[in-house]
Design an enzyme around this catalytic site. Sequence first.
Site, mmCIF file in Angstrom:
data_model
loop_
_atom_site.group_PDB
_atom_site.id
_atom_site.type_symbol
_atom_site.label_atom_id
_atom_site.label_comp_id
_atom_site.label_asym_id
_atom_site.label_seq_id
_atom_site.Cartn_x
_atom_site.Cartn_y
_atom_site.Cartn_z
ATOM 1 N N ILE A 15 0.841 -1.040 0.077
ATOM 2 C CA ILE A 15 -0.092 0.077 -0.069
ATOM 3 C C ILE A 15 1.454 0.778 0.190
ATOM 4 O O ILE A 15 0.411 2.360 -1.059
ATOM 5 C CB ILE A 15 -0.466 -0.039 0.734
ATOM 6 C CG1 ILE A 15 -1.663 -1.297 1.014
ATOM 7 C CG2 ILE A 15 -1.642 1.543 1.461
ATOM 8 C CD1 ILE A 15 -2.796 -1.275 2.389
ATOM 9 N N ASN A 83 1.743 5.126 7.148
ATOM 10 C CA ASN A 83 1.165 3.670 6.761
ATOM 11 C C ASN A 83 2.436 2.567 7.637
ATOM 12 O O ASN A 83 1.620 1.275 7.011
ATOM 13 C CB ASN A 83 1.776 3.992 4.790
ATOM 14 C CG ASN A 83 1.532 2.097 4.685
ATOM 15 O OD1 ASN A 83 0.201 1.473 4.084
ATOM 16 N ND2 ASN A 83 2.665 2.021 3.964
ATOM 17 N N TYR A 148 -2.459 -6.513 17.300
ATOM 18 C CA TYR A 148 -2.649 -5.733 15.802
ATOM 19 C C TYR A 148 -3.877 -4.696 15.771
ATOM 20 O O TYR A 148 -3.610 -3.651 15.587
ATOM 21 C CB TYR A 148 -2.565 -6.645 14.346
ATOM 22 C CG TYR A 148 -2.814 -5.812 13.230
ATOM 23 C CD1 TYR A 148 -1.401 -4.965 12.728
ATOM 24 C CD2 TYR A 148 -4.134 -5.841 12.549
ATOM 25 C CE1 TYR A 148 -1.473 -4.257 11.300
ATOM 26 C CE2 TYR A 148 -4.322 -4.851 11.134
ATOM 27 C CZ TYR A 148 -3.002 -4.273 10.834
ATOM 28 O OH TYR A 148 -2.940 -3.973 9.379
ATOM 29 N N PRO A 178 -7.866 0.330 5.884
ATOM 30 C CA PRO A 178 -8.072 -1.052 4.042
ATOM 31 C C PRO A 178 -9.408 -1.536 4.479
ATOM 32 O O PRO A 178 -8.777 -2.144 5.813
ATOM 33 C CB PRO A 178 -6.509 -0.983 4.027
ATOM 34 C CG PRO A 178 -5.926 0.490 4.919
ATOM 35 C CD PRO A 178 -6.484 0.232 5.670
#
Length: 243
Positions: A15, A83, A148, A178
Amino acid sequence: MSTRTAIVTGGASGIGEAISRRLAADGAQVAILDLNADAAAETAASIGKAIGLGADVSDRDALDAAVAEVRGRLGAPAILVNNAGLSATGPFLDLTLDTWNRVLNVNLTGTFHCCQAVLPDMIDAGWGRIVNISSSSIHSGSAGMASYVAAKSGVVGLTKTLALEFSKKGITVNTIPPGFIDTPMLRDTVDRGFVDLDAQVARTPVGRVGRPEDIAAACAFLVSEEAGYVTGQIIGVNGGRNT
């Protein structure tokens, strides 16, 4: 965006690479920061209008040094895309404190470091755009990914808080969680048998796996001049999986 300098963390692949390429195509001067310095340099060279630097976003001194180099070579950063990310999978009771801390340090504290490093430049300019890449797992959780999901949920909370705090400074802060995107991280989880690719595609209303370019397109809008009235938002790019 020809006068804008953009920093994309984790920008050497997946990404991040797609976002780096899109912002450069739109005219920005792009600095790719990545833990893999060689990959960052190679991606930057393939883009042309970019530089690549090695940086661990969880290491504040190293990050500050990288941002200072960006500032010296390209000018003050006006766009930041957080990111860089790290995932870990496995049962919660097997999760070690070291793994927990590492995932939070990269995904959440790394985002904190990057925002603190560039916000003074944006305040001075009276203009700035921050896009934090979170995860669609923030909506419903994901079994076996406690560290996470916790970290990415924290990124959403940080996004909303910074949006409120800096809204009158000409700075917007948004997050893109996403959906199911074809990236090296996804392929790794598929190869390890943690994710059933066909089952996930079947659950996606548009009927396909997302592409990194899908995220890059949304990011390109959020960092544009036209998105000045959009801040503190969760902009889902997930093929209809979460609405």
